[in-house]
Design an enzyme around this catalytic site. Structure first.
Site, PDB file in Angstrom:
ATOM      1  N   THR A 460       0.689  -1.369   0.030  1.00 25.71           N
ATOM      2  CA  THR A 460      -0.046  -0.101   0.048  1.00 25.71           C
ATOM      3  C   THR A 460       0.715   1.440   0.057  1.00 25.71           C
ATOM      4  OG1 THR A 460      -1.525  -1.215   1.360  1.00 25.71           O
ATOM      5  CG2 THR A 460      -2.073   0.978   0.872  1.00 25.71           C
ATOM      6  N   SER A 525     -10.650  -4.521   3.486  1.00 20.81           N
ATOM      7  CA  SER A 525      -9.203  -3.964   3.475  1.00 20.81           C
ATOM      8  C   SER A 525      -8.882  -3.568   4.966  1.00 20.81           C
ATOM      9  CB  SER A 525      -9.426  -2.674   2.607  1.00 20.81           C
ATOM     10  OG  SER A 525      -7.953  -1.931   2.729  1.00 20.81           O
ATOM     11  N   GLY A 542     -15.968  20.485  14.233  1.00 25.25           N
ATOM     12  CA  GLY A 542     -15.440  21.907  13.973  1.00 25.25           C
ATOM     13  C   GLY A 542     -14.360  21.857  12.922  1.00 25.25           C
TER      14      GLY A 542
END
Length: 664
Positions: A460, A525, A542
């Protein structure tokens, strides 16, 4: 939300075989390949600061150039946080960071930059990611103040059965696929990355799609020097790569030797693929000639050495039907923050959220590294113990319950069943500060029994991007194992993501496994692109605080959790938290302490290291194997009373942080 298009020239300096080239990657109004040289802008944005104080262009081949190839050493000491005024990109490859930064410098959005970054990563780190892969992306729209999760995970073909990965044929040949499930056509899922980046850019881009591929096309055409991790991947996977004729021609010399560190690697086939994508969109890989080539490669029945290969059953109809999906992110509170991650079919968001909310029940600030140093510091025994025990509990639930929710619903039909604070308080109560639990048991929700089959995931790549308008991308993409399925076509490798399914559809008791193969299903995954926000006064999400994520297969949630705890509980900066010792556990008695880190003493089997000996005294089985995390983090912080960006990249990989940088 689709933003208006601005057409502006993008520039990136790149060196090929010692010759400095200034490469255009945008600005034309037609569909021609954007490669006309232009003069770079005068400011120092998108450059790095060399040790002598001068600025260096990525790809210039000058001293201090972070793109100069070096061996994959395991850990680079001395990295410092990078500060930028308004925009920043952090990736694990210097060329990719430069391409993304060029887009941001010229007014592009984070979505635009993600396209340029992904296009370059598919060239320079093909062992980890590429156009033949899949992934997940979080996008924060600063104007709308919304977080969206995009699912570009690969799918199983419509003709797949539950035994697709373990039998050549359910009825007539119940032997394993040849030469293995991974190296056969059965491992290759319908690709997702092209549709993923296309959808995000359509919905959030500012620049013209066709103008985002110039840097990757130039690098592919003119060549780039092979870096340490790619050189290592070619050498270690040589036997399997040589079964594919295109991979053999690309990665090996005429005499059969692996192309070595520093060799200038040219990929005109990939340049042609990107040129087609620039002109036709992602359709170029899902329809037409390239799609036909993909299907032919998946369906091949013999390798170059004549040995049989079990074909996959993916069809042109599977490719044409593929869709990158928009899903709701997994967002939970943690102390004064909101943490948002990607939902199933990745388990990463749920696993990270579960572990963090279990950890929330402890005073983690009292367990901070001691001492803290520029490399993140020496973790404490109780700090590692509490985190790894929380991860064991989170992985136990993940392993049993999480899969593609389009096929197998979560308990109660919602991830809140696994992530509500009442339930996770009961999970936290199972943690004994004096003893490791070894292997945790999944929670019992009275649902249909589900089996658990152990599964190891791999490979990855991750990148984080913030643009000048405050929009944010956190993206993780992957071919799965190093070099994917070893099948190559049109300049890119095809994934082996379907091996992330459980090959066995049931456990030994006959209970169905949630993550079993089903037609059209997306394999589970562990990818965990993550964003953190401060709580607003009313308790809602926020201001943006942090984007992070990592490669690492099944250990991704551990790398992300240690980074989050490092920043939110221990006050580490973006670089220190990336540097921090990789530690954690999946659901087994083994706790990992990354032995590549300079603060870990692995001599005498770790007996001289108080962290290792202290954990062993609590019953942990310790592994000090070197870790290959690739954390890329961007924080919103303050410098001189003004809001700025602070970035860090993992010292275990070849990354660089770029932006409109300055020294605070």
């Amino acid at each position: 939300m689709v933003l208006p298009i601005r057409k502006v020239p993008l520039t990136l300096a790149a060196a090929v075989a010692g010759t400095l080239l200034v490469v255009s990657c945008g600005g034309s109004d037609d569909n021609s390949t954007p490669t006309t040289p232009v003069t770079p802008q005068a400011d120092n944005s998108c450059q790095v600061l060399a040790s002598n104080g001068s600025t260096v262009v990525v790809g210039s081949n000058q001293p201090g150039d972070p793109a100069l190839p070096e061996p994959a050493t395991g850990y680079r000491t001395g990295l410092k946080p990078i500060y930028a005024k308004t925009y920043m990109v952090s990736t694990s490859n210097a060329y990719a960071s430069a391409a993304g930064c060029a887009v941001l410098k010229n007014g592009g959005s984070a979505a635009d930059a993600a396209v340029a970054v992904q296009a370059v990563l598919g060239l320079t780190v093909p062992e980890a990611t590429g156009m033949g892969s899949g992934g997940f992306m979080l996008y924060y729209d600063a104007t709308a103040k919304t977080v969206q999760a995009y699912d570009g995970r690969e799918t199983a073909p419509a003709a797949a059965t539950e035994n697709y990965l373990r039998y050549v044929d359910d009825a007539t040949d119940q032997t394993l696929p040849k030469p293995s499930a991974r190296a056969s056509g059965r491992s290759i899922g319908t690709i997702g990355v092209p549709r993923l980046i296309e959808r995000v850019q359509k919905e959030h881009g500012k620049l013209a799609w066709k103008d985002l591929f110039g840097d990757a096309i130039s690098l592919a055409s003119n060549g780039f020097p092979i870096g340490g991790r790619l050189a290592q991947a070619i050498s270690s996977n040589a036997t399997s790569l040589k079964r594919d004729p295109e991979a053999t021609a690309y990665f090996f010399n005429a005499d059969g030797t692996a192309k070595a560190l520093g060799t200038v690697l040219k990929n005109p086939a990939y340049a042609n693929t990107l040129t087609a994508m620039a002109a036709q969109g992602a359709d170029a890989l899902y329809k037409g000639a390239i799609a036909n080539d993909i299907i032919a490669k998946i369906g091949s029945t013999a390798a170059t050495d004549g040995t049989p290969t079990t074909p996959g059953k993916t069809t042109l109809a599977d490719l044409a039907a593929y869709e990158a999906k928009l899903r709701d992110p997994v967002c939970v509170t943690y102390r004064a923050y909101w943490i948002c991650g990607a939902p199933p079919p990745t388990s990463g968001g749920i696993t990270v959220a579960s572990a963090m909310q279990i950890i929330e029940n402890f005073d983690m600030a009292s367990f901070k590294p001691n001492p803290v140093d520029g490399e993140g510091g020496k973790p404490t025994v109780q700090g590692v113990h509490r985190v790894s025990e929380a991860e064991r509990l989170a992985y136990a639930d993940r392993d049993k319950y999480v899969a593609d929710t389009d096929f197998v619903p979560l308990p109660g039909g919602t991830w809140d069943t696994l992530l509500n604070k009442t339930y996770l308080q009961t999970r936290a109560a199972l943690i004994d500060p004096t003893r490791s639990m070894g292997t945790a048991t999944a929670g019992n929700f009275g649902a249909v029994p589900l089996g658990v089959v152990p599964l190891v995931e791999h490979g990855t790549n991750h990148y984080s991007i913030v643009d000048a308008q405050g929009n944010v991308v956190s993206a993780t993409t992957s071919v799965e194992s190093s070099m994917g399925s070893f099948h190559m076509t049109n300049g890119f490798l095809l994934n082996n993501q379907l091996t992330d399914f459980s090959a066995a559809p049931t456990d030994t008791s006959g209970n169905p496994v949630a993550n079993r193969v089903q037609p059209g299903k997306r394999p589970r995954s562990s990818m965990a692109p993550t964003m953190v926000f401060r709580k607003a006064a009313d308790g809602s999400i926020g201001d943006f605080l942090m984007a992070t994520g990592s490669p690492g297969g099944g250990t991704i949630p551990q790398y992300v959790v240690k980074t989050l705890v490092g920043v939110l509980d221990w006050g580490l900066d973006a670089q220190q938290s990336s540097n921090l010792v990789d530690f954690g556990a999946s659901n087994s008695p083994t706790t990992t302490i990354g032995g590549e880190h300079p603060d870990i003493d692995t001599s005498n089997a770790g007996a001289n290291d108080p962290l290792i000996s202290g954990l062993k005294a609590l019953g942990h089985t310790i592994s000090t194997s070197a870790q290959s995390s690739g954390v890329n983090t961007i924080l919103r912080t303050q410098a001189g009373g003004a809001p700025v960006l602070q970035g860090g990249t993992d010292p275990r990989r070849e990354g660089v942080v770029l932006g409109n940088t300055f020294t605070p």
